[in-house]
Design an enzyme around this catalytic site. Structure first.
Site, short mmCIF file in Angstrom:
data_model
loop_
_atom_site.label_atom_id
_atom_site.label_comp_id
_atom_site.label_asym_id
_atom_site.label_seq_id
_atom_site.Cartn_x
_atom_site.Cartn_y
_atom_site.Cartn_z
N TYR A 59 -6.94 1.18 30.87
CA TYR A 59 -8.22 1.67 30.56
C TYR A 59 -8.53 2.47 31.85
CZ TYR A 59 -8.42 -0.93 26.20
OH TYR A 59 -7.96 -1.30 24.96
N GLN A 97 -16.67 5.56 16.34
CA GLN A 97 -15.83 4.51 16.78
C GLN A 97 -15.18 4.62 18.18
OE1 GLN A 97 -13.17 3.43 13.02
NE2 GLN A 97 -13.91 5.48 12.82
N ASP A 100 -14.92 7.20 24.00
CA ASP A 100 -15.32 8.55 25.07
C ASP A 100 -16.84 8.93 24.96
OD1 ASP A 100 -15.78 10.56 23.21
OD2 ASP A 100 -13.75 10.46 22.58
N HIS A 115 -17.52 0.69 18.99
CA HIS A 115 -16.45 0.11 19.73
C HIS A 115 -16.35 -0.11 21.13
CE1 HIS A 115 -13.83 0.71 15.78
NE2 HIS A 115 -14.69 -0.34 15.70
N CYS A 142 -18.52 -8.39 40.37
CA CYS A 142 -19.59 -7.64 39.29
C CYS A 142 -20.91 -7.37 40.21
CB CYS A 142 -20.01 -8.86 38.61
SG CYS A 142 -21.45 -8.43 37.76
N CYS A 145 -23.94 -10.10 39.42
CA CYS A 145 -23.88 -11.42 39.77
C CYS A 145 -22.88 -11.74 40.74
CB CYS A 145 -23.69 -12.45 38.55
SG CYS A 145 -21.94 -12.28 37.77
N THR A 183 -11.62 10.27 11.00
CA THR A 183 -10.97 8.72 11.07
C THR A 183 -9.97 8.50 10.01
OG1 THR A 183 -11.80 6.52 10.82
CG2 THR A 183 -13.33 8.16 9.95
N SER A 184 -9.06 7.60 10.35
CA SER A 184 -7.97 7.32 9.17
C SER A 184 -8.47 6.31 8.24
CB SER A 184 -6.56 6.80 10.02
OG SER A 184 -7.07 5.79 11.09
N LEU A 209 -8.19 15.92 9.00
CA LEU A 209 -7.17 16.78 8.79
C LEU A 209 -6.41 16.50 7.58
CD1 LEU A 209 -5.91 18.65 10.95
CD2 LEU A 209 -4.72 16.78 11.97
P1 NAD Z 1 -7.04 7.17 14.08
O1 NAD Z 1 -5.94 8.02 15.18
O2 NAD Z 1 -6.66 5.89 13.50
O3 NAD Z 1 -7.04 8.45 13.01
C1 NAD Z 1 -7.41 9.74 13.57
C2 NAD Z 1 -7.84 10.38 12.15
O4 NAD Z 1 -8.14 11.84 12.65
C3 NAD Z 1 -6.57 10.74 11.33
O5 NAD Z 1 -6.90 10.41 10.00
C4 NAD Z 1 -6.14 11.81 11.58
O6 NAD Z 1 -5.60 12.61 10.28
C5 NAD Z 1 -7.20 12.78 12.01
N1 NAD Z 1 -7.40 13.91 12.58
C6 NAD Z 1 -6.30 13.96 13.80
N2 NAD Z 1 -6.57 15.42 14.38
C7 NAD Z 1 -7.92 15.92 13.76
C8 NAD Z 1 -8.58 17.06 13.90
N3 NAD Z 1 -8.33 18.01 15.04
N4 NAD Z 1 -9.47 17.14 13.22
C9 NAD Z 1 -9.84 16.15 12.26
N5 NAD Z 1 -9.31 15.09 12.12
C10 NAD Z 1 -8.16 14.93 12.74
O7 NAD Z 1 -8.62 6.90 14.74
P2 NAD Z 1 -9.68 6.17 14.29
O8 NAD Z 1 -9.82 6.38 12.53
O9 NAD Z 1 -10.80 6.48 15.01
O10 NAD Z 1 -9.31 4.75 14.52
C11 NAD Z 1 -10.04 3.64 14.14
C12 NAD Z 1 -10.86 3.15 15.58
O11 NAD Z 1 -10.08 1.92 15.59
C13 NAD Z 1 -10.35 4.00 16.57
O12 NAD Z 1 -11.53 4.73 16.94
C14 NAD Z 1 -10.64 2.98 17.79
O13 NAD Z 1 -11.91 2.66 18.25
C15 NAD Z 1 -10.32 1.64 17.26
N6 NAD Z 1 -9.56 1.15 17.70
C16 NAD Z 1 -9.74 0.34 18.89
C17 NAD Z 1 -8.93 -0.24 19.61
C18 NAD Z 1 -9.41 -0.59 21.12
O14 NAD Z 1 -8.84 -0.79 22.02
N7 NAD Z 1 -10.54 -1.33 20.73
C19 NAD Z 1 -7.35 -0.02 19.09
C20 NAD Z 1 -7.10 0.42 18.20
C21 NAD Z 1 -8.04 1.12 17.56
#
Ligand code: NAD
Length: 241
Positions: A59, A97, A100, A115, A142, A145, A183-184, A209
């Site tokens: 991170y 989600q 950043d 998230h 921290c 605290c 988002t996927s 995409l």
């Molecule tokens: P993802 O990577 O699963 O999906 C990204 C999507 O964006 C895909 O469908 C892809 O086709 C699309 N894409 C890629 N480039 C693009 C572009 N230039 N323009 C438009 N679309 C584009 O990401 P997600 O759906 O955000 O994943 C779900 C969430 O799960 C994440 O955002 C994350 O917050 C969370 N997650 C968190 C952790 C964690 O550590 N907390 C771990 C895994 C997932």
């Protein structure tokens, strides 16, 4: 405009795809973060308990990457749309989600980071959340605290409760338009927002995409790069105000 109409609004959900063209990696695409690193080690409370140095290092690197990343045309269009809708007396809610801060850098005001946020850290002892642009280590005290060894990234890991769920459900219940961007559609509860919005009577639009896992739940879908699709769609909405 009737009062009932004024209370309804536009709800946008964004995922990693909106930040892809700003150089931040997505999660599940071929080159995604989780194809390189095991999710169980980096994104679960159990993984953190097993190896805090490894998780903090991961991170820290992602936090450092944010110093050079900039919002793209999609982030900027959403910020412009928020200002235009608010000026017209319409509600606008941006749920992301993403951990950043590119929406804020683009000027978005009302962002619900369900998230968490990479630029914040949290103390497991006092639960205080503080803005933290730099590295944290396993012995970082921290600032509130002074407990040692209990600071962690303010991100929601698998098995943990997403943030702002009450506000999100309230906004989805009064949405007249729900738009999902980059988002996927395979991480719940976010993947289920389209169905909640539909149930509340909202029109639903996917901008991605490629078809997401939940593509069949949307009334309309447009496929391509967020930096092109989002400004075009936002302009359409603003022309109608
Ligand atoms: P993802 O990577 O699963 O999906 C990204 C999507 O964006 C895909 O469908 C892809 O086709 C699309 N894409 C890629 N480039 C693009 C572009 N230039 N323009 C438009 N679309 C584009 O990401 P997600 O759906 O955000 O994943 C779900 C969430 O799960 C994440 O955002 C994350 O917050 C969370 N997650 C968190 C952790 C964690 O550590 N907390 C771990 C895994 C997932």
């Amino acid at each position: 405009m009737s009062n009932a109409y004024a209370q309804r609004g536009v709800v946008v959900l964004t995922g990693a795809g909106i930040s892809a063209e700003s150089g931040l990696g997505t999660f599940r695409d071929v080159d995604g973060i989780w194809t390189k690193y095991p999710l169980e080690d980096l994104a679960t409370p159990e993984g953190f308990a097993r190896n805090p140095e490894f998780v903090q290092g991961f991170y820290n690197a992602r936090r450092a990457q944010l110093k050079t990343s900039r919002p793209n045309a999609a982030h900027l269009a959403l910020s412009e749309l928020e200002a235009a809708l608010q000026a017209a007396g319409r509600r606008f809610t941006l749920i992301t989600q993403n951990v950043d801060h590119l929406h804020e850098q683009a000027g978005s005001q009302n962002v619900l980071h369900m998230h968490g946020e990479l630029l914040k850290v949290r103390c497991e002892a006092c639960r205080g959340v503080v803005r933290w642009p730099d590295d944290i280590g396993v012995r970082t005290p921290c600032p509130t605290c002074e407990a040692v060894g209990l600071m962690r990234p303010h991100v929601v890991w698998f098995g943990e409760m997403p943030l702002y769920m009450d506000e999100i459900e309230t906004e989805l219940a009064r949405a007249d338009l729900f738009v999902s961007i980059g988002t996927s559609g395979n991480v719940y509860p976010a993947a289920g927002f389209v169905q909640l919005a539909r149930r509340a009577g909202a029109r639903t639009l996917e901008l991605n995409l490629e078809p997401s896992d939940g593509a069949s739940f949307f009334d309309e879908a447009r496929y391509g790069k967020a930096s092109e699709l989002v400004p075009d769609w936002a302009s359409e909405i603003m022309r109608r105000l």
